[in-house]
Write a protein that holds these residues in place. Structure first.
Motif, PDB file in Angstrom:
ATOM      1  N   PHE A  48       0.854  -1.203   0.000  1.00 56.01           N
ATOM      2  CA  PHE A  48       0.000   0.000   0.000  1.00 56.01           C
ATOM      3  C   PHE A  48       0.884   1.245   0.000  1.00 56.01           C
ATOM      4  CE2 PHE A  48      -3.552  -2.711   1.709  1.00 56.01           C
ATOM      5  CZ  PHE A  48      -4.527  -2.323   0.798  1.00 56.01           C
ATOM      6  N   SER A  49       1.979   1.193   0.757  1.00 52.43           N
ATOM      7  CA  SER A  49       2.861   2.367   0.867  1.00 52.43           C
ATOM      8  C   SER A  49       3.612   2.624  -0.439  1.00 52.43           C
ATOM      9  CB  SER A  49       3.860   2.173   2.005  1.00 52.43           C
ATOM     10  OG  SER A  49       3.147   2.020   3.204  1.00 52.43           O
ATOM     11  N   ALA A  70       2.523   1.896  -3.477  1.00 52.38           N
ATOM     12  CA  ALA A  70       1.545   2.485  -4.405  1.00 52.38           C
ATOM     13  C   ALA A  70       1.383   3.972  -4.098  1.00 52.38           C
ATOM     14  CB  ALA A  70       0.211   1.759  -4.278  1.00 52.38           C
ATOM     15  N   ARG A  71       1.351   4.291  -2.813  1.00 50.33           N
ATOM     16  CA  ARG A  71       1.164   5.686  -2.379  1.00 50.33           C
ATOM     17  C   ARG A  71       2.388   6.552  -2.709  1.00 50.33           C
ATOM     18  NH1 ARG A  71      -0.386   4.818   2.905  1.00 50.33           N
ATOM     19  NH2 ARG A  71      -2.349   4.422   1.841  1.00 50.33           N
ATOM     20  N   ALA A  72       3.577   6.010  -2.501  1.00 47.30           N
ATOM     21  CA  ALA A  72       4.797   6.787  -2.763  1.00 47.30           C
ATOM     22  C   ALA A  72       4.829   7.228  -4.229  1.00 47.30           C
ATOM     23  CB  ALA A  72       6.030   5.947  -2.431  1.00 47.30           C
ATOM     24  N   GLN A  73       4.475   6.300  -5.122  1.00 47.37           N
ATOM     25  CA  GLN A  73       4.467   6.600  -6.550  1.00 47.37           C
ATOM     26  C   GLN A  73       3.418   7.672  -6.889  1.00 47.37           C
ATOM     27  OE1 GLN A  73       6.587   5.367  -8.717  1.00 47.37           O
ATOM     28  NE2 GLN A  73       5.675   5.843 -10.696  1.00 47.37           N
ATOM     29  N   LEU A  74       2.243   7.541  -6.306  1.00 48.43           N
ATOM     30  CA  LEU A  74       1.160   8.496  -6.575  1.00 48.43           C
ATOM     31  C   LEU A  74       1.507   9.894  -6.059  1.00 48.43           C
ATOM     32  CD1 LEU A  74      -1.802   9.062  -7.493  1.00 48.43           C
ATOM     33  CD2 LEU A  74      -2.530   8.382  -5.195  1.00 48.43           C
ATOM     34  N   VAL A  75       2.045   9.950  -4.853  1.00 50.71           N
ATOM     35  CA  VAL A  75       2.369  11.263  -4.268  1.00 50.71           C
ATOM     36  C   VAL A  75       3.447  11.954  -5.098  1.00 50.71           C
ATOM     37  CG1 VAL A  75       3.426  12.438  -2.286  1.00 50.71           C
ATOM     38  CG2 VAL A  75       1.663  10.711  -1.910  1.00 50.71           C
ATOM     39  N   ALA A  76       4.526  11.197  -5.395  1.00 47.85           N
ATOM     40  CA  ALA A  76       5.674  11.830  -6.055  1.00 47.85           C
ATOM     41  C   ALA A  76       5.364  12.239  -7.496  1.00 47.85           C
ATOM     42  CB  ALA A  76       6.868  10.878  -6.025  1.00 47.85           C
ATOM     43  N   THR A  77       4.622  11.377  -8.214  1.00 48.29           N
ATOM     44  CA  THR A  77       4.484  11.660  -9.661  1.00 48.29           C
ATOM     45  C   THR A  77       3.210  12.424 -10.012  1.00 48.29           C
ATOM     46  OG1 THR A  77       3.392   9.550 -10.194  1.00 48.29           O
ATOM     47  CG2 THR A  77       5.806   9.570 -10.224  1.00 48.29           C
ATOM     48  N   ARG A  78       2.173  12.370  -9.186  1.00 49.68           N
ATOM     49  CA  ARG A  78       0.924  13.033  -9.543  1.00 49.68           C
ATOM     50  C   ARG A  78       0.511  14.110  -8.541  1.00 49.68           C
ATOM     51  NH1 ARG A  78      -2.174  10.414 -13.249  1.00 49.68           N
ATOM     52  NH2 ARG A  78      -2.800  12.556 -13.660  1.00 49.68           N
ATOM     53  N   ILE A  79       0.409  13.720  -7.257  1.00 48.16           N
ATOM     54  CA  ILE A  79      -0.186  14.662  -6.291  1.00 48.16           C
ATOM     55  C   ILE A  79       0.676  15.908  -6.085  1.00 48.16           C
ATOM     56  CG2 ILE A  79      -1.041  14.951  -3.931  1.00 48.16           C
ATOM     57  CD1 ILE A  79      -1.695  11.976  -3.882  1.00 48.16           C
ATOM     58  N   ARG A  80       1.973  15.695  -5.818  1.00 51.15           N
ATOM     59  CA  ARG A  80       2.855  16.849  -5.555  1.00 51.15           C
ATOM     60  C   ARG A  80       2.836  17.859  -6.704  1.00 51.15           C
ATOM     61  NH1 ARG A  80       4.470  18.453  -0.528  1.00 51.15           N
ATOM     62  NH2 ARG A  80       5.453  16.738   0.562  1.00 51.15           N
ATOM     63  N   PRO A  81       3.051  17.387  -7.952  1.00 49.61           N
ATOM     64  CA  PRO A  81       3.049  18.361  -9.055  1.00 49.61           C
ATOM     65  C   PRO A  81       1.721  19.111  -9.172  1.00 49.61           C
ATOM     66  CG  PRO A  81       3.981  16.264  -9.785  1.00 49.61           C
ATOM     67  CD  PRO A  81       3.453  16.029  -8.409  1.00 49.61           C
ATOM     68  N   LEU A  82       0.599  18.421  -8.957  1.00 46.65           N
ATOM     69  CA  LEU A  82      -0.706  19.098  -9.067  1.00 46.65           C
ATOM     70  C   LEU A  82      -0.879  20.135  -7.961  1.00 46.65           C
ATOM     71  CD1 LEU A  82      -2.947  16.057 -10.029  1.00 46.65           C
ATOM     72  CD2 LEU A  82      -2.648  18.146 -11.375  1.00 46.65           C
ATOM     73  N   LEU A 113       7.111   8.433   5.641  1.00 43.68           N
ATOM     74  CA  LEU A 113       8.101   8.169   4.598  1.00 43.68           C
ATOM     75  C   LEU A 113       7.454   8.101   3.206  1.00 43.68           C
ATOM     76  CD1 LEU A 113      11.143   7.385   4.294  1.00 43.68           C
ATOM     77  CD2 LEU A 113      10.407   4.995   4.440  1.00 43.68           C
ATOM     78  N   SER A 114       6.365   7.352   3.090  1.00 46.28           N
ATOM     79  CA  SER A 114       5.775   7.138   1.754  1.00 46.28           C
ATOM     80  C   SER A 114       5.183   8.420   1.184  1.00 46.28           C
ATOM     81  CB  SER A 114       4.718   6.042   1.790  1.00 46.28           C
ATOM     82  OG  SER A 114       3.646   6.418   2.607  1.00 46.28           O
ATOM     83  N   THR A 115       4.767   9.333   2.047  1.00 52.51           N
ATOM     84  CA  THR A 115       4.167  10.582   1.557  1.00 52.51           C
ATOM     85  C   THR A 115       5.164  11.732   1.550  1.00 52.51           C
ATOM     86  OG1 THR A 115       3.544  11.199   3.788  1.00 52.51           O
ATOM     87  CG2 THR A 115       1.900   9.992   2.502  1.00 52.51           C
ATOM     88  N   GLN A 116       6.394  11.458   2.016  1.00 51.88           N
ATOM     89  CA  GLN A 116       7.369  12.538   2.195  1.00 51.88           C
ATOM     90  C   GLN A 116       6.733  13.653   3.026  1.00 51.88           C
ATOM     91  OE1 GLN A 116      10.908  12.474   0.584  1.00 51.88           O
ATOM     92  NE2 GLN A 116      10.099  10.553   1.370  1.00 51.88           N
ATOM     93  N   ASN A 117       6.010  13.209   4.048  1.00 53.33           N
ATOM     94  CA  ASN A 117       5.403  14.109   5.037  1.00 53.33           C
ATOM     95  C   ASN A 117       4.256  14.981   4.520  1.00 53.33           C
ATOM     96  OD1 ASN A 117       5.249  14.641   7.694  1.00 53.33           O
ATOM     97  ND2 ASN A 117       6.852  16.211   7.717  1.00 53.33           N
ATOM     98  N   LEU A 118       3.658  14.577   3.406  1.00 54.43           N
ATOM     99  CA  LEU A 118       2.496  15.327   2.912  1.00 54.43           C
ATOM    100  C   LEU A 118       1.254  14.926   3.716  1.00 54.43           C
ATOM    101  CD1 LEU A 118       1.242  17.174   0.685  1.00 54.43           C
ATOM    102  CD2 LEU A 118       0.820  15.069  -0.618  1.00 54.43           C
ATOM    103  N   LYS A 119       0.520  15.950   4.197  1.00 52.11           N
ATOM    104  CA  LYS A 119      -0.698  15.660   4.973  1.00 52.11           C
ATOM    105  C   LYS A 119      -1.885  16.385   4.344  1.00 52.11           C
ATOM    106  CE  LYS A 119       1.095  14.350   9.357  1.00 52.11           C
ATOM    107  NZ  LYS A 119       2.521  14.354   9.021  1.00 52.11           N
ATOM    108  N   PRO A 120      -3.082  15.800   4.438  1.00 50.48           N
ATOM    109  CA  PRO A 120      -4.253  16.496   3.889  1.00 50.48           C
ATOM    110  C   PRO A 120      -4.554  17.773   4.680  1.00 50.48           C
ATOM    111  CG  PRO A 120      -4.762  14.190   4.400  1.00 50.48           C
ATOM    112  CD  PRO A 120      -3.431  14.488   5.009  1.00 50.48           C
ATOM    113  N   ASP A 121      -5.146  18.756   3.990  1.00 49.72           N
ATOM    114  CA  ASP A 121      -5.625  19.953   4.693  1.00 49.72           C
ATOM    115  C   ASP A 121      -6.923  19.628   5.414  1.00 49.72           C
ATOM    116  OD1 ASP A 121      -3.718  22.030   3.584  1.00 49.72           O
ATOM    117  OD2 ASP A 121      -4.459  21.065   1.758  1.00 49.72           O
ATOM    118  N   LEU A 122      -7.671  18.693   4.828  1.00 45.36           N
ATOM    119  CA  LEU A 122      -8.947  18.294   5.420  1.00 45.36           C
ATOM    120  C   LEU A 122      -9.178  16.811   5.132  1.00 45.36           C
ATOM    121  CD1 LEU A 122     -11.771  19.098   6.652  1.00 45.36           C
ATOM    122  CD2 LEU A 122     -12.514  19.533   4.307  1.00 45.36           C
TER     123      LEU A 122
END
Ligand code: TYD
Length: 204
Positions: free
Chosen positions: A66-67, A69-81, A119-128
């Motif tokens: 699960f982690s 899958a999340r690391a890939q999503l955060v780094a390649t899609r979520i962060r840039p958006l 680690l998997s999110t590089q410390n990214l947290k939701p605002d809500l």
């Protein structure tokens, strides 16, 4: 802005996410929705392993998959958006790993899962984080009506009670997390979500 939706399987997340996406898009925001695990080709492949595998998956391996899958999503899609100013809506995020792998599977201490999440999110947290709360028995009935259960969903009602307890604990200690009763009609739940969301929306 990053918004995550959490809750046990059958709690009504998908319905609400569709409504929120339409609401925000109509207001003029650039909105992107991803489901976890998934959202990138690699993460979707990992999703197939996690939900369809016929082999036993050890709880530690499950947490790491699960982690990954999340690391890939955060780094390649979520962060840039997010960097480009978009609103990203997530159908599950790391709170699911804490609740399902930590509280549900009980094989790994919750504090270790939380380190993995950082680690998997590089410390990214939701605002809500919207936590749609539903009784595990009611959720199981809703689920069985609409689909064949996947590998995670076959874990049984005792497992889902522990997962629910996990989400409840998280809602108590995380200020970003709002617990909403999901046993009401979808429109009532949607109105409560919008009330919380409106307080946090960025200016256009
Ligand atoms: P999915 O069909 O997307 O379920 P739902 O529509 O309820 O979100 O399947 C995802 C499954 O994976 C679901 O049972 C929850 C589980 N899961 C975990 O156990 N840990 C996690 O970190 C994530 C993201 C999901």
């Amino acid at each position: 802005m990053l918004i995550s939706f959490e809750g046990i399987d059958g709690s009504g997340k998908s319905t609400q996410i569709d409504k929120v996406k339409t609401y925000l898009t109509d207001k003029g925001y650039d909105v992107h929705v991803f489901r976890e695990p998934g959202g990138t080709p690699l993460s979707e492949q990992i999703r197939d392993i996690l939900l369809k595998s016929r082999d036993e998956i050890h709880p530690l391996a499950e947490s790491l998959l699960f982690s990954a899958a999340r690391a890939q999503l955060v780094a390649t899609r979520i962060r840039p958006l997010l960097d480009a100013g978009a609103i990203v809506i997530l159908d599950r995020f790391f709170d699911s790993t804490t609740a399902y792998q930590g509280y549900g599977r009980k094989a790994i201490p919750v504090k270790d899962i939380e380190q993995l999440n950082t680690l998997s999110t590089q410390n990214l947290k939701p605002d809500l984080t919207i936590y749609l709360k539903l009784d595990p028995l009611q959720a199981s009935k809703r689920r069985k009506k609409v689909r064949v259960e996947d590998r995670m969903e076959r874990a049984g009602v005792e497992f889902f009670k522990r997962v629910s307890e996990g989400f409840d604990q998280l809602a108590l200690r995380e200020e970003r997390m709002v617990a909403l009763d999901s046993s009401k009609s979808p429109d009532v739940t949607f109105r409560s979500i919008i009330e919380h969301l409106e307080k946090k929306l960025p200016l256009l």
